[in-house]
Design a protein around this motif. Sequence first.
Motif, PDB file in Angstrom:
ATOM      1  N   ASN A  91       0.871  -1.167   0.000  1.00 35.52           N
ATOM      2  CA  ASN A  91       0.000   0.000   0.000  1.00 35.52           C
ATOM      3  C   ASN A  91       0.908   1.215   0.000  1.00 35.52           C
ATOM      4  O   ASN A  91       1.610   1.489   0.967  1.00 35.52           O
ATOM      5  CB  ASN A  91      -0.908   0.026   1.234  1.00 35.52           C
ATOM      6  CG  ASN A  91      -1.968   1.121   1.138  1.00 35.52           C
ATOM      7  OD1 ASN A  91      -1.693   2.213   0.640  1.00 35.52           O
ATOM      8  ND2 ASN A  91      -3.163   0.842   1.636  1.00 35.52           N
ATOM      9  N   ASN A  92       0.909   1.940  -1.103  1.00 35.60           N
ATOM     10  CA  ASN A  92       1.811   3.090  -1.241  1.00 35.60           C
ATOM     11  C   ASN A  92       1.071   4.419  -1.239  1.00 35.60           C
ATOM     12  O   ASN A  92       1.582   5.435  -1.696  1.00 35.60           O
ATOM     13  CB  ASN A  92       2.644   2.960  -2.522  1.00 35.60           C
ATOM     14  CG  ASN A  92       1.805   3.026  -3.788  1.00 35.60           C
ATOM     15  OD1 ASN A  92       0.575   3.017  -3.720  1.00 35.60           O
ATOM     16  ND2 ASN A  92       2.455   3.080  -4.933  1.00 35.60           N
ATOM     17  N   ASP A  93      -0.138   4.419  -0.735  1.00 36.86           N
ATOM     18  CA  ASP A  93      -0.927   5.653  -0.709  1.00 36.86           C
ATOM     19  C   ASP A  93      -0.474   6.540   0.442  1.00 36.86           C
ATOM     20  O   ASP A  93      -0.472   6.135   1.604  1.00 36.86           O
ATOM     21  CB  ASP A  93      -2.408   5.312  -0.571  1.00 36.86           C
ATOM     22  CG  ASP A  93      -3.291   6.426  -1.110  1.00 36.86           C
ATOM     23  OD1 ASP A  93      -3.019   7.582  -0.753  1.00 36.86           O
ATOM     24  OD2 ASP A  93      -4.214   6.115  -1.881  1.00 36.86           O
ATOM     25  N   ASP A  94      -0.085   7.782   0.110  1.00 41.39           N
ATOM     26  CA  ASP A  94       0.377   8.733   1.125  1.00 41.39           C
ATOM     27  C   ASP A  94      -0.768   9.543   1.731  1.00 41.39           C
ATOM     28  O   ASP A  94      -0.540  10.399   2.590  1.00 41.39           O
ATOM     29  CB  ASP A  94       1.389   9.703   0.512  1.00 41.39           C
ATOM     30  CG  ASP A  94       2.705   9.017   0.207  1.00 41.39           C
ATOM     31  OD1 ASP A  94       3.081   8.098   0.961  1.00 41.39           O
ATOM     32  OD2 ASP A  94       3.353   9.399  -0.779  1.00 41.39           O
ATOM     33  N   ALA A  95      -1.977   9.327   1.271  1.00 41.68           N
ATOM     34  CA  ALA A  95      -3.110  10.124   1.760  1.00 41.68           C
ATOM     35  C   ALA A  95      -3.359   9.851   3.249  1.00 41.68           C
ATOM     36  O   ALA A  95      -3.039   8.778   3.773  1.00 41.68           O
ATOM     37  CB  ALA A  95      -4.368   9.799   0.961  1.00 41.68           C
ATOM     38  N   LEU A  99      -8.555   5.318   2.463  1.00 40.37           N
ATOM     39  CA  LEU A  99      -7.594   4.867   1.476  1.00 40.37           C
ATOM     40  C   LEU A  99      -6.612   3.849   2.058  1.00 40.37           C
ATOM     41  O   LEU A  99      -5.662   3.437   1.407  1.00 40.37           O
ATOM     42  CB  LEU A  99      -6.828   6.064   0.900  1.00 40.37           C
ATOM     43  CG  LEU A  99      -7.698   7.086   0.157  1.00 40.37           C
ATOM     44  CD1 LEU A  99      -6.853   8.270  -0.291  1.00 40.37           C
ATOM     45  CD2 LEU A  99      -8.367   6.435  -1.050  1.00 40.37           C
ATOM     46  N   HIS A 100      -6.811   3.458   3.270  1.00 40.15           N
ATOM     47  CA  HIS A 100      -5.900   2.514   3.919  1.00 40.15           C
ATOM     48  C   HIS A 100      -6.660   1.344   4.549  1.00 40.15           C
ATOM     49  O   HIS A 100      -6.261   0.811   5.571  1.00 40.15           O
ATOM     50  CB  HIS A 100      -5.074   3.240   4.984  1.00 40.15           C
ATOM     51  CG  HIS A 100      -4.091   4.212   4.419  1.00 40.15           C
ATOM     52  ND1 HIS A 100      -2.816   3.872   4.092  1.00 40.15           N
ATOM     53  CD2 HIS A 100      -4.236   5.523   4.101  1.00 40.15           C
ATOM     54  CE1 HIS A 100      -2.178   4.934   3.616  1.00 40.15           C
ATOM     55  NE2 HIS A 100      -3.027   5.956   3.600  1.00 40.15           N
ATOM     56  N   CYS A 133      -4.798  -3.731   1.389  1.00 41.84           N
ATOM     57  CA  CYS A 133      -3.540  -3.752   0.638  1.00 41.84           C
ATOM     58  C   CYS A 133      -3.805  -4.347  -0.742  1.00 41.84           C
ATOM     59  O   CYS A 133      -4.774  -5.083  -0.938  1.00 41.84           O
ATOM     60  CB  CYS A 133      -2.491  -4.578   1.373  1.00 41.84           C
ATOM     61  SG  CYS A 133      -2.039  -3.909   2.995  1.00 41.84           S
ATOM     62  N   THR A 134      -2.933  -4.026  -1.664  1.00 42.91           N
ATOM     63  CA  THR A 134      -3.097  -4.462  -3.048  1.00 42.91           C
ATOM     64  C   THR A 134      -2.044  -5.512  -3.398  1.00 42.91           C
ATOM     65  O   THR A 134      -0.876  -5.389  -3.016  1.00 42.91           O
ATOM     66  CB  THR A 134      -2.945  -3.256  -4.006  1.00 42.91           C
ATOM     67  OG1 THR A 134      -3.907  -2.262  -3.647  1.00 42.91           O
ATOM     68  CG2 THR A 134      -3.158  -3.681  -5.450  1.00 42.91           C
ATOM     69  N   TYR A 175       5.636  -0.591   1.394  1.00 41.11           N
ATOM     70  CA  TYR A 175       5.243   0.612   0.659  1.00 41.11           C
ATOM     71  C   TYR A 175       5.314   0.374  -0.848  1.00 41.11           C
ATOM     72  O   TYR A 175       4.654   1.046  -1.635  1.00 41.11           O
ATOM     73  CB  TYR A 175       6.142   1.774   1.057  1.00 41.11           C
ATOM     74  CG  TYR A 175       5.737   3.092   0.455  1.00 41.11           C
ATOM     75  CD1 TYR A 175       4.632   3.799   0.945  1.00 41.11           C
ATOM     76  CD2 TYR A 175       6.437   3.636  -0.623  1.00 41.11           C
ATOM     77  CE1 TYR A 175       4.250   5.000   0.374  1.00 41.11           C
ATOM     78  CE2 TYR A 175       6.059   4.840  -1.187  1.00 41.11           C
ATOM     79  CZ  TYR A 175       4.953   5.522  -0.685  1.00 41.11           C
ATOM     80  OH  TYR A 175       4.575   6.703  -1.237  1.00 41.11           O
TER      81      TYR A 175
END
Length: 240
Positions: free
Chosen positions: A17-21, A26-27, A30-31, A50
């Motif tokens: 999960n590389n989302d910085d939001a 958005l968390h 995981c993908t 990440y």
Amino acid sequence: NHDHSEDCRVCEAGKYNNDDATSPDLHTSCTTCPGGTYNAFDDGDASNHYSCTSCPIGKKNDATSVEDHNSADDCELCSPGTFANSPGAAVCASCPEGLSSGNGASSCSQCPAGYVCTSDGRQEPCSSGKYSSGSSECLDCEEGHRCPGATDKIPCRAATYQESRGQRNCNVCTAGKYQPNEGEASCLECPNGHFCPRASATPMTCGSVALFCPPGSSGVTPVSPGYYTTPASDEKTATR
């Protein structure tokens, strides 16, 4: 709220999960690592999830399940006839026509002389009477050459010739003829004043006024008593 790290779970191996939001929405999951990558970490350290690691050049990963993205071993070698020249390949590209590759190739190479390269990367030798300069097909051997098989065409050496196509060997010049060059389809008639034994590359001079060598001679002929020869002449000349 989400002020405490214990409220979050680390992605499992094979996911990221590389989302910085900052939005919690958005968390929530995981993908699975995308094609050409993997994530082997299963240590609880969020910093290792990440991003995913790219498969090295010469390998691919086109799987879709997370179980096939959680180990470096999930990156498979490119099969013969294909290649991957950059990291993170989901699929390996096919070699262009006339080129070949082995297992785990990062590039394709020219098919060796005397062989043809098939679409699945195999190298097959040309049969006797045929040749290849490293292309996608075997060709009939050309005049003036020999093709024993699994080679490029080989020019006939001096003193030999080949008048036909598709031949394994060259022929030796017969007596009375010669050939000074390579790669010829015929031999030349021995010139006036010279003789040419079998397999001659150059004519030999008669060498004496007592010898007679007309065109096409395979050896010398003694002149009759009372006669002599002049240089490069096929006529017997009477003495006075």
